[in-house]
Design an enzyme around this catalytic site. Sequence first.
Site, PDB file in Angstrom:
ATOM      1  N   SER A 224     -71.047  11.564 -10.424  1.00  0.00           N
ATOM      2  CA  SER A 224     -71.611  12.888 -10.172  1.00  0.00           C
ATOM      3  C   SER A 224     -73.077  12.755  -9.813  1.00  0.00           C
ATOM      4  O   SER A 224     -73.743  11.791 -10.189  1.00  0.00           O
ATOM      5  CB  SER A 224     -71.487  13.773 -11.412  1.00  0.00           C
ATOM      6  OG  SER A 224     -72.395  13.347 -12.428  1.00  0.00           O
ATOM      7  N   ASP A 225     -73.590  13.735  -9.077  1.00  0.00           N
ATOM      8  CA  ASP A 225     -75.037  13.865  -8.984  1.00  0.00           C
ATOM      9  C   ASP A 225     -75.521  14.259 -10.368  1.00  0.00           C
ATOM     10  O   ASP A 225     -74.736  14.708 -11.216  1.00  0.00           O
ATOM     11  CB  ASP A 225     -75.422  14.910  -7.932  1.00  0.00           C
ATOM     12  CG  ASP A 225     -76.820  14.664  -7.370  1.00  0.00           C
ATOM     13  OD1 ASP A 225     -77.638  14.011  -8.052  1.00  0.00           O
ATOM     14  OD2 ASP A 225     -77.097  15.130  -6.251  1.00  0.00           O
ATOM     15  N   TRP A 226     -76.803  14.105 -10.615  1.00  0.00           N
ATOM     16  CA  TRP A 226     -77.320  14.273 -11.969  1.00  0.00           C
ATOM     17  C   TRP A 226     -77.133  15.711 -12.453  1.00  0.00           C
ATOM     18  O   TRP A 226     -77.647  16.643 -11.843  1.00  0.00           O
ATOM     19  CB  TRP A 226     -78.779  13.839 -12.001  1.00  0.00           C
ATOM     20  CG  TRP A 226     -78.962  12.403 -12.387  1.00  0.00           C
ATOM     21  CD1 TRP A 226     -79.847  11.923 -13.303  1.00  0.00           C
ATOM     22  CD2 TRP A 226     -78.244  11.253 -11.922  1.00  0.00           C
ATOM     23  NE1 TRP A 226     -79.721  10.557 -13.427  1.00  0.00           N
ATOM     24  CE2 TRP A 226     -78.748  10.119 -12.600  1.00  0.00           C
ATOM     25  CE3 TRP A 226     -77.208  11.072 -11.007  1.00  0.00           C
ATOM     26  CZ2 TRP A 226     -78.255   8.832 -12.382  1.00  0.00           C
ATOM     27  CZ3 TRP A 226     -76.722   9.793 -10.786  1.00  0.00           C
ATOM     28  CH2 TRP A 226     -77.235   8.699 -11.473  1.00  0.00           C
TER      29      TRP A 226
END
Length: 818
Positions: A224-226
């Site tokens: 995932s992106d952060w």
Amino acid sequence: MTDRIEQLADQMTLDEQVAILSGEDFWSVPAIDRLGIGKLRVTDGPNGARGGGSLIGGVKSASFPVGIALGATWNIDLLKQVGVALADEVKSKGAHMLLAPTVNIHRSVTNGRNFECYSEDPILTAELASAYIAGLQSQGIGATIKHFAGNESEIERTTISSEIDERSLREIYLVPFEWAVKKAGTWGVMSSYNKLNGTFTSEHNWLLTTVLRDEWGYDGIVMSDWFGSHSTAETVNAGLDLEMPGPTRDRGNKLIDAVNAGTVSRATLRRRVVDMLTLMQRVGSLDDHRDFVEHANDRPEHRALIRRAGAEAAVLLKNNGILPLKGDGTIAVIGPNAKTAQIMGGGSAQLNAHYRISPWQGLINALGQERLRYAPGCTNHRFEPLLRGDLQVAYFDNERLEGAPVHIGTQEEAQAFWIGHVAEGKVDPMHFSARITGSFTPEVSGTHRVGIYAAGFAKVFVDGELIADAWTNWTKGRTFFEEGCDEVVGTVELQAGRAHQVVIEFATKDFATLGLAAFAAGIGLPLGDQAIAEAAALAATAETAIVCIGRSGEWDTEGSDLPSITLPGRQNELVAAIARANPNTIVVLQTGGPVEMDWIGSVAALLQAWYPGQEAGNAIADVLTGAAEPTGRLPQTFPARWSDNPTQSQDAEIYPGLDGKVRYEEGIFVGYRHYDRHGIKPLFPFGFGLGYTDFTLSDLQVDDTAFEADGAVTVTVTLTNSGARDGASVVQLYVCDDEASDPRPEKELKAFAKAWLKAGQSTQLTLRLDARAFAFFRPQSKHWLLENGSFTLRLGQSSDDLPLSASVTRATTLMLPV
């Protein structure tokens, strides 16, 4: 998959399996000591390797040219070299993976993150990204291509749904990812923040499993992106292997409960675990038990590569014969970007560069200071200039600045980006307050502007008086990845030479999506008419005037789109004034994309220099002086007006978005395809760029003997350097479907080659096209279709300069799998 991976997966307990599917902290995945599994570490990119520090400060790193600059090189071999060098940088930060490259398409000209992406064209982007990944992974460092998919704007990016039809996805937005998987074998993919057609990409089964794994055969991990994960069972089942960062929000005990409840099967969990273990084996973290140490390795070979790449990225857009610089007369160096080195964009791509060379310093290095004169002319900042000096920071373990401080620290500038470990761990990073104390001594008396913006509540006091209040009526704005407010500005009278006390108070607040606390405060004195007049007067006394203008990472930044493509501040007035004063005016433009240029007819030369990394000024000076040949070509069309660009519409849902949706109404007609379709003449076309020598194309030959059987065509052409200097040109091959059953662009880039030739030298170039180069996607039947009929091949040196053409014809149709 190896026997060892299988055995480790079987030996792990449920708790251990779940543990490696989410971050331990901001940059790492936990070790499993019982089984000897080492810690996996990642670091932000793509124009360097920042390491485990904050966006501000930290261990120094090499700053490479940004994505659009590398896109402007059109140089596949150079991108591979950059990837190899960045692997060294990642290793110096004790990491195993680089969160790069960024390959989202330049859909609009105002996307704040266009600077980080290569191009408006999927083939140019895919070729360059594949080379970058190949270079990086050849050194055992994993690539993490991002953001998959539909993140072409920064407005409400963590919640908005990108509404994109499947044909447009397949032909435009997914192509760089497809090539990264099929041709470069990327080990990592990062999902985007946004939703795609109503579903978050981090839990999008069609995207992460059907397309990525089943159709393309991907065998790496998806992270995932952060803070871009929003669920537990949904993400795991859809194909998201890793939730970042840690501590986990959606996994841990929640995932254990989901497995025990049967909403995530043991088989699915095991697939995610095997993916992670396979990655760890590939990047060497499986057996990496070293102590975590970061180093600032300022390598001479990286300095040289960055300088060469920065010069090669520069695009000469106009030249009335004034460049390269000649003679020994005086040069007036003017503008807000002259003495400030604009080396990178803003957001997660930021890093603490080893050094920064400004255009002023680069010209001194090349020509000596005796010939140079300087005037600022105007400003171009988005926020008030950062307050710098010796600042004391008192931290409180509450959000009310109450009691005794639990920690006293120091800073050299009035900005902070607090994540994870704050005040040596003595405060909860999401629940604390701080008081920052320092002073400001102005050089000139007058009414100064005091600005503050924060992801949190903040106030600025000067000499005990509240001047700027971003606390009392805090409103969400476009700073700090949309977690911060817009800048609040107050004014105060300050005296030259007097040290005025400055106190900043800060307290955390609840976040929307990204768990962070941050602020920035600045003090500035506006420049007015007199500054422009003084700059024009200086220009009038010089033989040549070089005007350094553009934007900065405050404008071209993650988390905020541009308000327009007008140059900020009074820069247009400045250029016009300088051009009136001196006919030998050269403009050096540093931006992450196009700007409107009403003054273009009045200047002698224009060099687009982008953000070329830490060697910025040296690279720019190399091109201006002729030490380097300008060989950059535009990776994005420059429209004459903002209103000409593909996303301009009266319908807000098309751009910037409305009611949680942004609709890609233009479909496949992005970039030059849009301008061709509507007959709009751009200011500078895609693929355009001048040089200090001339090139001609001749002897176009087409081998279509395999076209009927498998759709393959080979094109050869002779490129000749017909000028007096050594140089390079980019030969571009576009395909036109003469009579398609579905709407298609007038032409599409399908192959290109960059060649370096000595003066008078010729070479034969070979460009190869496969069946996909001629096909379009049929969403109804889920295949690519190469129709019967004729296709025109057009070849030249920009999308608007295609003097050579040939035709190929098929008698039958050919269906290609996804």
